[in-house]
Write an enzyme that holds these catalytic residues in place. Structure first.
Site, PDB file in Angstrom:
ATOM      1  N   ASP A   1       0.862  -1.180   0.000  1.00  0.00           N
ATOM      2  CA  ASP A   1       0.000   0.000   0.000  1.00  0.00           C
ATOM      3  C   ASP A   1       0.902   1.234   0.000  1.00  0.00           C
ATOM      4  O   ASP A   1       1.648   1.466   0.952  1.00  0.00           O
ATOM      5  CB  ASP A   1      -0.867  -0.063   1.263  1.00  0.00           C
ATOM      6  CG  ASP A   1      -1.785   1.138   1.398  1.00  0.00           C
ATOM      7  OD1 ASP A   1      -1.687   2.086   0.590  1.00  0.00           O
ATOM      8  OD2 ASP A   1      -2.604   1.122   2.335  1.00  0.00           O
ATOM      9  N   ILE A   2       0.812   2.013  -1.049  1.00  0.00           N
ATOM     10  CA  ILE A   2       1.711   3.165  -1.212  1.00  0.00           C
ATOM     11  C   ILE A   2       1.535   4.190  -0.097  1.00  0.00           C
ATOM     12  O   ILE A   2       2.479   4.921   0.232  1.00  0.00           O
ATOM     13  CB  ILE A   2       1.524   3.795  -2.623  1.00  0.00           C
ATOM     14  CG1 ILE A   2       2.759   4.600  -3.041  1.00  0.00           C
ATOM     15  CG2 ILE A   2       0.260   4.635  -2.705  1.00  0.00           C
ATOM     16  CD1 ILE A   2       2.775   4.982  -4.516  1.00  0.00           C
TER      17      ILE A   2
ATOM     18  N   ASN B   1      -7.198  12.301 -11.002  1.00  0.00           N
ATOM     19  CA  ASN B   1      -7.909  12.695 -12.222  1.00  0.00           C
ATOM     20  C   ASN B   1      -7.761  14.205 -12.350  1.00  0.00           C
ATOM     21  O   ASN B   1      -7.291  14.871 -11.428  1.00  0.00           O
ATOM     22  CB  ASN B   1      -9.376  12.248 -12.189  1.00  0.00           C
ATOM     23  CG  ASN B   1     -10.137  12.855 -11.029  1.00  0.00           C
ATOM     24  OD1 ASN B   1     -10.267  14.082 -10.939  1.00  0.00           O
ATOM     25  ND2 ASN B   1     -10.605  12.024 -10.121  1.00  0.00           N
TER      26      ASN B   1
ATOM     27  N   GLY C   1      -9.757   4.209  -5.999  1.00  0.00           N
ATOM     28  CA  GLY C   1      -8.426   3.626  -6.196  1.00  0.00           C
ATOM     29  C   GLY C   1      -7.374   4.220  -5.274  1.00  0.00           C
ATOM     30  O   GLY C   1      -7.644   4.540  -4.117  1.00  0.00           O
TER      31      GLY C   1
ATOM     32  N   ASP D   1      -6.032   7.072  -5.418  1.00  0.00           N
ATOM     33  CA  ASP D   1      -6.391   8.468  -5.129  1.00  0.00           C
ATOM     34  C   ASP D   1      -7.232   8.533  -3.846  1.00  0.00           C
ATOM     35  O   ASP D   1      -6.928   9.318  -2.919  1.00  0.00           O
ATOM     36  CB  ASP D   1      -7.179   9.011  -6.333  1.00  0.00           C
ATOM     37  CG  ASP D   1      -7.341  10.514  -6.329  1.00  0.00           C
ATOM     38  OD1 ASP D   1      -6.739  11.187  -5.478  1.00  0.00           O
ATOM     39  OD2 ASP D   1      -8.085  11.018  -7.196  1.00  0.00           O
TER      40      ASP D   1
ATOM     41  N   SER E   1      -2.715   4.641 -14.166  1.00  0.00           N
ATOM     42  CA  SER E   1      -3.674   4.320 -15.245  1.00  0.00           C
ATOM     43  C   SER E   1      -4.099   2.852 -15.325  1.00  0.00           C
ATOM     44  O   SER E   1      -4.951   2.528 -16.147  1.00  0.00           O
ATOM     45  CB  SER E   1      -3.160   4.743 -16.644  1.00  0.00           C
ATOM     46  OG  SER E   1      -3.396   6.107 -16.873  1.00  0.00           O
ATOM     47  N   THR E   2      -3.520   1.980 -14.498  1.00  0.00           N
ATOM     48  CA  THR E   2      -3.814   0.540 -14.678  1.00  0.00           C
ATOM     49  C   THR E   2      -4.994   0.034 -13.843  1.00  0.00           C
ATOM     50  O   THR E   2      -5.264  -1.159 -13.823  1.00  0.00           O
ATOM     51  CB  THR E   2      -2.591  -0.341 -14.348  1.00  0.00           C
ATOM     52  OG1 THR E   2      -2.314  -0.251 -12.936  1.00  0.00           O
ATOM     53  CG2 THR E   2      -1.379   0.062 -15.146  1.00  0.00           C
ATOM     54  N   GLY E   3      -5.693   0.950 -13.158  1.00  0.00           N
ATOM     55  CA  GLY E   3      -6.863   0.535 -12.384  1.00  0.00           C
ATOM     56  C   GLY E   3      -8.121   0.971 -13.102  1.00  0.00           C
ATOM     57  O   GLY E   3      -8.462   0.447 -14.168  1.00  0.00           O
TER      58      GLY E   3
ATOM     59  N   TYR F   1      -8.640   3.416 -14.931  1.00  0.00           N
ATOM     60  CA  TYR F   1      -8.383   3.895 -16.291  1.00  0.00           C
ATOM     61  C   TYR F   1      -8.025   2.785 -17.283  1.00  0.00           C
ATOM     62  O   TYR F   1      -7.857   3.049 -18.482  1.00  0.00           O
ATOM     63  CB  TYR F   1      -7.320   4.994 -16.294  1.00  0.00           C
ATOM     64  CG  TYR F   1      -7.832   6.351 -15.828  1.00  0.00           C
ATOM     65  CD1 TYR F   1      -9.176   6.545 -15.480  1.00  0.00           C
ATOM     66  CD2 TYR F   1      -6.990   7.447 -15.745  1.00  0.00           C
ATOM     67  CE1 TYR F   1      -9.643   7.786 -15.067  1.00  0.00           C
ATOM     68  CE2 TYR F   1      -7.447   8.699 -15.333  1.00  0.00           C
ATOM     69  CZ  TYR F   1      -8.779   8.856 -14.983  1.00  0.00           C
ATOM     70  OH  TYR F   1      -9.229  10.090 -14.578  1.00  0.00           O
TER      71      TYR F   1
HETATM   72  N1  AR6 Z   1      -1.253   1.446  -3.080  1.00  0.00           N
HETATM   73  C1  AR6 Z   1      -0.638   1.141  -4.254  1.00  0.00           C
HETATM   74  N2  AR6 Z   1      -1.309   0.898  -5.394  1.00  0.00           N
HETATM   75  C2  AR6 Z   1      -2.653   0.977  -5.343  1.00  0.00           C
HETATM   76  C3  AR6 Z   1      -3.375   1.315  -4.173  1.00  0.00           C
HETATM   77  C4  AR6 Z   1      -2.608   1.544  -2.993  1.00  0.00           C
HETATM   78  N3  AR6 Z   1      -3.180   1.875  -1.838  1.00  0.00           N
HETATM   79  N4  AR6 Z   1      -4.704   1.307  -4.464  1.00  0.00           N
HETATM   80  C5  AR6 Z   1      -4.816   0.981  -5.761  1.00  0.00           C
HETATM   81  N5  AR6 Z   1      -3.595   0.769  -6.301  1.00  0.00           N
HETATM   82  P1  AR6 Z   1      -6.270   3.523  -9.910  1.00  0.00           P
HETATM   83  P2  AR6 Z   1      -6.017   4.940 -12.468  1.00  0.00           P
HETATM   84  C6  AR6 Z   1      -3.224   0.428  -7.679  1.00  0.00           C
HETATM   85  O1  AR6 Z   1      -7.610   3.030 -10.277  1.00  0.00           O
HETATM   86  O2  AR6 Z   1      -6.190   3.676 -13.208  1.00  0.00           O
HETATM   87  C7  AR6 Z   1      -9.406   7.306  -9.365  1.00  0.00           C
HETATM   88  O3  AR6 Z   1     -10.778   7.338  -9.106  1.00  0.00           O
HETATM   89  C8  AR6 Z   1      -4.251  -0.249  -8.539  1.00  0.00           C
HETATM   90  O4  AR6 Z   1      -4.263  -1.654  -8.289  1.00  0.00           O
HETATM   91  O5  AR6 Z   1      -6.058   4.003  -8.524  1.00  0.00           O
HETATM   92  O6  AR6 Z   1      -4.914   5.868 -12.876  1.00  0.00           O
HETATM   93  C9  AR6 Z   1      -8.860   8.662  -9.751  1.00  0.00           C
HETATM   94  O7  AR6 Z   1      -9.507   9.702  -9.065  1.00  0.00           O
HETATM   95  C10 AR6 Z   1      -3.728   0.077  -9.928  1.00  0.00           C
HETATM   96  O8  AR6 Z   1      -2.721  -0.860 -10.314  1.00  0.00           O
HETATM   97  O9  AR6 Z   1      -5.806   4.745 -10.880  1.00  0.00           O
HETATM   98  C11 AR6 Z   1      -9.117   8.708 -11.213  1.00  0.00           C
HETATM   99  O10 AR6 Z   1     -10.452   9.112 -11.486  1.00  0.00           O
HETATM  100  C12 AR6 Z   1      -3.068   1.430  -9.766  1.00  0.00           C
HETATM  101  O11 AR6 Z   1      -2.973   1.645  -8.356  1.00  0.00           O
HETATM  102  C13 AR6 Z   1      -8.916   7.288 -11.655  1.00  0.00           C
HETATM  103  O12 AR6 Z   1      -9.183   6.488 -10.506  1.00  0.00           O
HETATM  104  C14 AR6 Z   1      -3.835   2.573 -10.394  1.00  0.00           C
HETATM  105  O13 AR6 Z   1      -5.240   2.361 -10.241  1.00  0.00           O
HETATM  106  C15 AR6 Z   1      -7.494   7.029 -12.075  1.00  0.00           C
HETATM  107  O14 AR6 Z   1      -7.383   5.705 -12.545  1.00  0.00           O
END
Ligand code: AR6
Length: 171
Positions: free
Chosen positions: A9-10, A23, A31, A33, A121-123, A125
């Protein structure tokens, strides 16, 4: 530059800066964020609102990065970047590369010593993890002289860590 791959967890990392996959509104989301905002506390959202009101009335464009304090996080700062929404019919690797590069630039400009990235972007997005890993690796490989002593990719699952290991450890 040398990059360490870690799983977890970052929001728990004690580094100078963690990168947020935000975003364009900078006003929070799900996610990573959502996790960063809840761990940092309400002052983070207040600072983001101030940035929107002053520097970025139109929001943060995809591929760009902006720094805030980390408040209740163990990390001193958060570098917010906005990745591209994946579209299989359009190559946006330059936008995703720019997220990594500009975040490093912001860290350098602030003389930070350590930084950790999520897989931007890998969640939500939808960007394929392998593509993200390849793009990130190229940015790190090509990055010119850096004062950063520690650069980490923080992957949220063992499966994601495996993907990044495969890409980062291949030649
Ligand atoms: N620690 C590390 N990595 C994480 C954590 C964490 N606590 N939580 C999730 N991840 P995402 P995006 C990983 O969806 O795709 C938001 O609503 C997750 O498994 O967080 O860039 C924003 O506000 C994935 O591999 O970000 C935007 O609207 C990675 O973080 C949108 O999502 C990114 O997933 C951005 O989407």
């Amino acid at each position: 530059m040398k990059v360490k791959l870690v799983k977890g967890d970052i929001t728990k990392l004690r580094v100078d800066a963690i990168v947020n996959a935000a975003n364009s509104t900078l006003l929070g989301g799900g996610g990573v964020d959502g996790a960063i905002h809840s761990a940092a506390g309400p002052q983070l959202l207040e600072e983001c609102r101030r940035i929107r009101a002053t520097q970025l009335p139109g929001g943060l464009p995809a591929g760009d990065a902006v720094i805030t304090n980390g408040y209740r996080l163990p990390a001193a700062y958060v570098i917010h970047t906005v990745g591209p929404v994946y579209n299989p019919n359009r190559d946006q690797s330059d936008v995703l590369a720019s997220c990594f590069k500009k975040s490093l630039d912001v860290a350098e400009a602030n003389r930070l010593r350590s930084i950790a990235f999520p897989a931007v972007s890998t969640g939500v997005y939808g960007y394929p993890k392998e593509e993200c890993a390849g793009i990130a690796r190229k940015v790190f490989d090509d990055y010119p002289y850096s004062s950063l002593a520690e650069v980490m990719m923080c992957l949220y699952s063992e499966a994601d860590l495996d993907v990044f290991r495969r890409i980062f450890e291949s030649r």
